[in-house]
Design an enzyme around this catalytic site. Sequence first.
Site, PDB file in Angstrom:
ATOM      1  N   GLY A  73       1.634  -5.341   7.375  1.00 33.07           N
ATOM      2  CA  GLY A  73       0.783  -6.222   8.162  1.00 33.07           C
ATOM      3  C   GLY A  73      -0.668  -6.129   7.737  1.00 33.07           C
ATOM      4  O   GLY A  73      -1.374  -7.136   7.644  1.00 33.07           O
TER       5      GLY A  73
ATOM      6  N   LYS B  58       0.844  -1.200   0.000  1.00 32.49           N
ATOM      7  CA  LYS B  58       0.000   0.000   0.000  1.00 32.49           C
ATOM      8  C   LYS B  58       0.873   1.241   0.000  1.00 32.49           C
ATOM      9  O   LYS B  58       1.888   1.297   0.696  1.00 32.49           O
ATOM     10  CB  LYS B  58      -0.884   0.010   1.250  1.00 32.49           C
ATOM     11  CG  LYS B  58      -1.693   1.291   1.434  1.00 32.49           C
ATOM     12  CD  LYS B  58      -1.547   1.938   2.796  1.00 32.49           C
ATOM     13  CE  LYS B  58      -0.156   2.205   3.265  1.00 32.49           C
ATOM     14  NZ  LYS B  58      -0.029   3.128   4.425  1.00 32.49           N
TER      15      LYS B  58
ATOM     16  N   ASP C  58      -5.810   0.648   8.117  1.00 34.04           N
ATOM     17  CA  ASP C  58      -5.523   0.411   6.699  1.00 34.04           C
ATOM     18  C   ASP C  58      -6.122  -0.898   6.183  1.00 34.04           C
ATOM     19  O   ASP C  58      -6.113  -1.134   4.967  1.00 34.04           O
ATOM     20  CB  ASP C  58      -4.008   0.358   6.458  1.00 34.04           C
ATOM     21  CG  ASP C  58      -3.349   1.726   6.532  1.00 34.04           C
ATOM     22  OD1 ASP C  58      -4.071   2.740   6.508  1.00 34.04           O
ATOM     23  OD2 ASP C  58      -2.111   1.771   6.620  1.00 34.04           O
TER      24      ASP C  58
ATOM     25  N   PRO D  13       9.251  -4.546   4.142  1.00 33.05           N
ATOM     26  CA  PRO D  13       9.796  -4.175   5.438  1.00 33.05           C
ATOM     27  C   PRO D  13       8.690  -3.848   6.436  1.00 33.05           C
ATOM     28  O   PRO D  13       7.574  -3.485   6.051  1.00 33.05           O
ATOM     29  CB  PRO D  13      10.661  -2.947   5.124  1.00 33.05           C
ATOM     30  CG  PRO D  13      10.163  -2.445   3.819  1.00 33.05           C
ATOM     31  CD  PRO D  13       9.648  -3.615   3.069  1.00 33.05           C
ATOM     32  N   VAL D  14       9.010  -3.983   7.715  1.00 29.34           N
ATOM     33  CA  VAL D  14       8.052  -3.763   8.800  1.00 29.34           C
ATOM     34  C   VAL D  14       8.171  -2.323   9.290  1.00 29.34           C
ATOM     35  O   VAL D  14       9.253  -1.733   9.270  1.00 29.34           O
ATOM     36  CB  VAL D  14       8.324  -4.758   9.942  1.00 29.34           C
ATOM     37  CG1 VAL D  14       7.390  -4.520  11.119  1.00 29.34           C
ATOM     38  CG2 VAL D  14       8.185  -6.190   9.422  1.00 29.34           C
ATOM     39  N   ALA D  15       7.023  -1.749   9.739  1.00 22.80           N
ATOM     40  CA  ALA D  15       6.977  -0.360  10.212  1.00 22.80           C
ATOM     41  C   ALA D  15       7.565   0.559   9.152  1.00 22.80           C
ATOM     42  O   ALA D  15       8.456   1.361   9.401  1.00 22.80           O
ATOM     43  CB  ALA D  15       7.720  -0.203  11.533  1.00 22.80           C
ATOM     44  N   ALA D  16       7.021   0.439   7.920  1.00 19.47           N
ATOM     45  CA  ALA D  16       7.632   1.097   6.766  1.00 19.47           C
ATOM     46  C   ALA D  16       6.687   2.008   6.002  1.00 19.47           C
ATOM     47  O   ALA D  16       7.068   2.557   4.970  1.00 19.47           O
ATOM     48  CB  ALA D  16       8.188   0.036   5.819  1.00 19.47           C
TER      49      ALA D  16
ATOM     50  N   ALA E 114      -1.699  -5.327   4.773  1.00 21.81           N
ATOM     51  CA  ALA E 114      -1.797  -5.992   3.474  1.00 21.81           C
ATOM     52  C   ALA E 114      -1.875  -7.505   3.652  1.00 21.81           C
ATOM     53  O   ALA E 114      -2.618  -8.188   2.927  1.00 21.81           O
ATOM     54  CB  ALA E 114      -0.607  -5.613   2.601  1.00 21.81           C
TER      55      ALA E 114
ATOM     56  N   LEU F  68       4.035   1.015   4.412  1.00 15.84           N
ATOM     57  CA  LEU F  68       3.497   0.264   3.273  1.00 15.84           C
ATOM     58  C   LEU F  68       2.293  -0.588   3.651  1.00 15.84           C
ATOM     59  O   LEU F  68       1.788  -1.336   2.817  1.00 15.84           O
ATOM     60  CB  LEU F  68       4.590  -0.634   2.666  1.00 15.84           C
ATOM     61  CG  LEU F  68       5.773   0.085   2.050  1.00 15.84           C
ATOM     62  CD1 LEU F  68       6.832  -0.917   1.599  1.00 15.84           C
ATOM     63  CD2 LEU F  68       5.340   0.966   0.880  1.00 15.84           C
TER      64      LEU F  68
END
Length: 271
Positions: free
Chosen positions: A99, A10, A130, A91-94, A101, A96
């Site tokens: 989680g 996202k 999200d 990547p995590v906490a990015a 998604a 995007l």
Amino acid sequence: MTLSETAYAKINLALHVRRRREDGYHELETLFAFVDDGDRLSAAPAEADSLNTHGEFAARIDDPFNNIVGQALSALPHGKGWSVTLEKHLPVAAGLGGGSADAGAVFRMVEAAYGLPDDWHACAATLGADVPACVLSRPCVGTGTGTDLAEVAENDLAGCPVLLVNPRQPVPTGPVFKAWDQIDRGPMPTGTLREIALQGRNDLEAPAVAICPVIADVLAALRETGPFLARMSGSGATCFALYDSEAGLEAAADKIAEVQPDWWQMSGKLR
């Protein structure tokens, strides 16, 4: 029967923060868009639910079954159980929605196998702001906390080449919102996706840069590659650049890889 889904990355083409609400959340206006790549999930019937993770960023998931994928499974009817495999490429906490998604992909797999309950949207919203947009994984405008969705009439950015770049520094969402200066800079524009994206902004960019200064370096590097738009996504630290041609995207990806080989990047097209 094995089901499989891509958890599409996202991005927020625009993200306008209007005010801090009394409940502690923020009133947002955002334009969600999705890249045609991301994490990958597969699921097969099993005696009980299980989750196996692998991929570059799998180690960032501390408690695999207590994460949002497990929560999505617990919230939806899917028979006796599913054995789920998650290939964690985002990547995590990015910024995007990685989680979210992943949870959206679970919703779509359940939809394919059993159909979704009538209250799926409310169910998704309880997992994260999200998640409802990530279930749809197509362009839409989010308002409220981001969970109230409206489809965009004209998607004139479908197929647009996009480059995602992350400096491999996680940026937790909470501190970025807390650092927002609470100045309402006005509503998100209307129009086509391209018009909203070009005329919009990301109000979290400045507070995110204050917390993670390398974001400014990522944006500068992307803008030097000649996109028609470069902006931070969500609360960071991932930034995106949109190009008018595949050749422009490929040249940009090569240049970023050459000057910053340690930065994570993903190339794709907008859905």
